[in-house]
Design a protein around this motif. Structure first.
Motif, mmCIF file in Angstrom:
data_model
loop_
_atom_site.group_PDB
_atom_site.id
_atom_site.type_symbol
_atom_site.label_atom_id
_atom_site.label_comp_id
_atom_site.label_asym_id
_atom_site.label_seq_id
_atom_site.Cartn_x
_atom_site.Cartn_y
_atom_site.Cartn_z
ATOM 1 N N PHE A 1 -9.773 -15.787 -11.618
ATOM 2 C CA PHE A 1 -9.643 -17.168 -11.126
ATOM 3 C C PHE A 1 -11.040 -17.584 -10.691
ATOM 4 O O PHE A 1 -11.938 -16.744 -10.595
ATOM 5 N N ASP B 1 -13.809 -14.517 -2.142
ATOM 6 C CA ASP B 1 -12.503 -14.134 -2.705
ATOM 7 C C ASP B 1 -12.640 -14.207 -4.225
ATOM 8 O O ASP B 1 -12.906 -15.271 -4.770
ATOM 9 N N ASP C 1 -7.710 -8.923 -7.442
ATOM 10 C CA ASP C 1 -7.889 -9.955 -6.417
ATOM 11 C C ASP C 1 -8.333 -9.253 -5.138
ATOM 12 O O ASP C 1 -7.669 -8.299 -4.698
ATOM 13 N N CYS C 2 -9.453 -9.677 -4.582
ATOM 14 C CA CYS C 2 -9.980 -9.041 -3.365
ATOM 15 C C CYS C 2 -10.782 -10.065 -2.578
ATOM 16 O O CYS C 2 -11.502 -10.872 -3.161
ATOM 17 N N THR C 3 -10.630 -10.050 -1.265
ATOM 18 C CA THR C 3 -11.465 -10.887 -0.402
ATOM 19 C C THR C 3 -12.199 -10.001 0.588
ATOM 20 O O THR C 3 -11.597 -9.095 1.173
ATOM 21 N N GLU D 1 -3.472 -9.817 2.667
ATOM 22 C CA GLU D 1 -4.633 -10.670 2.897
ATOM 23 C C GLU D 1 -4.492 -11.634 4.076
ATOM 24 O O GLU D 1 -4.486 -12.847 3.893
ATOM 25 N N GLU E 1 -8.780 -9.001 2.139
ATOM 26 C CA GLU E 1 -7.693 -8.852 1.162
ATOM 27 C C GLU E 1 -7.884 -7.587 0.341
ATOM 28 O O GLU E 1 -8.924 -7.406 -0.288
HETATM 29 ZN ZN ZN Z 1 -7.816 -13.465 -3.294
#
Ligand code: ZN
Ligand code: ZN
Length: 352
Positions: free
Chosen positions: A180, A211, A222-224, A314, A328
């Motif tokens: 994304f 993010d 997906d990681c923040t 998250e 996250e």
């Molecule tokens: Zn994220």
């Protein structure tokens, strides 16, 4: 792939249907491996039939375990009169993935239609080993991109430059795409959970929320992480410490049988008790071919976790006008401790 179709077949009786018309392109891909913006799949106890127009026909004919029919571009109009030949009784369809116009066309064909929601997304929530490997690979590329960002630094760059740095790093490491558009939010922008990065330059003594996600073989990660760019006001330091504690509480709770709303509450309570108010968004979400899938971890959700669900944890604290913190992780639910796929440190890292 046939095993996935069999999981859908096993649901037909419950739905009171003799067939299932799959119109959501991601669900068609999941069940058959076929990537097309214009394809339907009809599953009956005996048959699995992909229909698509001439543009995709050659690719469809390479599929294993499904029959292929050439349709017109107007899928719904073409398949409507054929549904009662394909299925010997009512046909379930995806009510959340069909336009009103397509539904009108289908209705004109004479088959009895049974609206359903969440059937295939429910099946997709439990990943098979092949899917888990793709998600692990996407997460490994993402974790490495955070390591690279820590080397690269933030100060003096714009938010959009950091977005591009991450995307470039992930693509060079083998990601087919970013999962994304990455979020990079400096200072007050970090207090807006879905801030659109712009050309704001990152300065010292701020929090920066980052993010991001990578995609491998269609599967997302997906990681923040939230970074500091120098010493922070005490309130922001405390917001970081509390978010980290809330995130750990969420992770510690992850196990099969845990309810979405109870998961949310474990982390929300830590934030509330620390005097930072309510957790303003869901604690987490499932992830796979889509970035947001089932199961969902938030208030009011009764769905329980199962082994081989893949979910994010998250929590965040957002202080309007000052800054935000979100941490996250992406994890696989197992019978014991969750397998944590996003490995970059959660200690507060200060970058120049
Ligand atoms: Zn994220
Ligand atoms: Zn997420």
């Amino acid at each position: 792939v046939t095993a996935r179709i069999d999981r859908l077949r096993a649901r037909l009786d419950d739905l009171g249907a003799a067939g299932f018309l799959v119109s959501n392109p991601t669900n068609v891909r999941y069940l058959t491996g076929f990537q097309s913006s214009n394809a339907y799949l009809v599953v009956t106890p005996e048959r699995a039939v992909v229909s698509t127009d001439f543009r995709y026909l050659e690719a469809a004919r390479a599929l294993e375990g499904v029959e292929v029919l050439e349709s017109e571009r107007d899928m719904a109009g073409w398949i409507a009169p054929r549904l009662s030949e394909l299925a010997d009784g009512p046909v379930a369809f995806e009510a959340d993935s069909l336009t009103v116009a397509s539904h009108d066309s289908l209705s004109g064909g004479g088959a009895e239609l049974v609206p359903t929601t969440g059937v295939i997304t429910g099946i997709r929530a439990v990943k098979d080993p092949e899917e888990l490997d793709a998600i692990r690979a996407a997460a490994a590329i993402l974790s490495a991109a955070y390591e690279a960002l820590a080397e690269h630094g933030l100060v003096g760059h714009t938010e959009l430059e950091i977005v591009w740095f991450l995307e470039k790093t992930m693509r060079e490491a083998g990601a087919e795409a970013a999962a994304f558009d990455a979020i990079v939010g400096v200072g007050p922008h970090g207090a807006v959970p879905h801030h659109h990065p712009d050309d704001t330059q990152i300065g010292p003594n701020e929090l920066v929320v980052v993010d991001a996600g990578a995609r491998v073989h269609g599967y997302n990660s997906d990681c923040t992480r939230t970074f500091a760019t120098g010493p922070l006001p005490e309130e922001l330091e405390r917001a970081y410490a509390v978010t980290k504690e809330a995130q750990q509480a969420g992770l510690d709770a992850v196990r099969p049988g845990l309810n979405g709303k109870d998961a949310h509450e474990t982390a929300a309570q830590v934030i509330r008790d620390a005097g930072f108010g309510e957790l303003s968004h869901g604690l987490g979400h499932g992830l796979g071919l889509d970035v947001h899938e089932l199961p969902v971890l938030r208030e009011g959700v009764d769905m329980t976790l199962e082994p081989r669900n893949v979910v994010t944890i998250e929590p965040g604290i957002y202080l309007a006008g000052k800054g935000g913190v979100r941490i996250e992780d992406l994890v696989i639910v197992t019978d014991s401790e969750p397998e944590i796929l996003t490995t970059f440190t959660k200690d507060l890292v200060t970058l120049g």
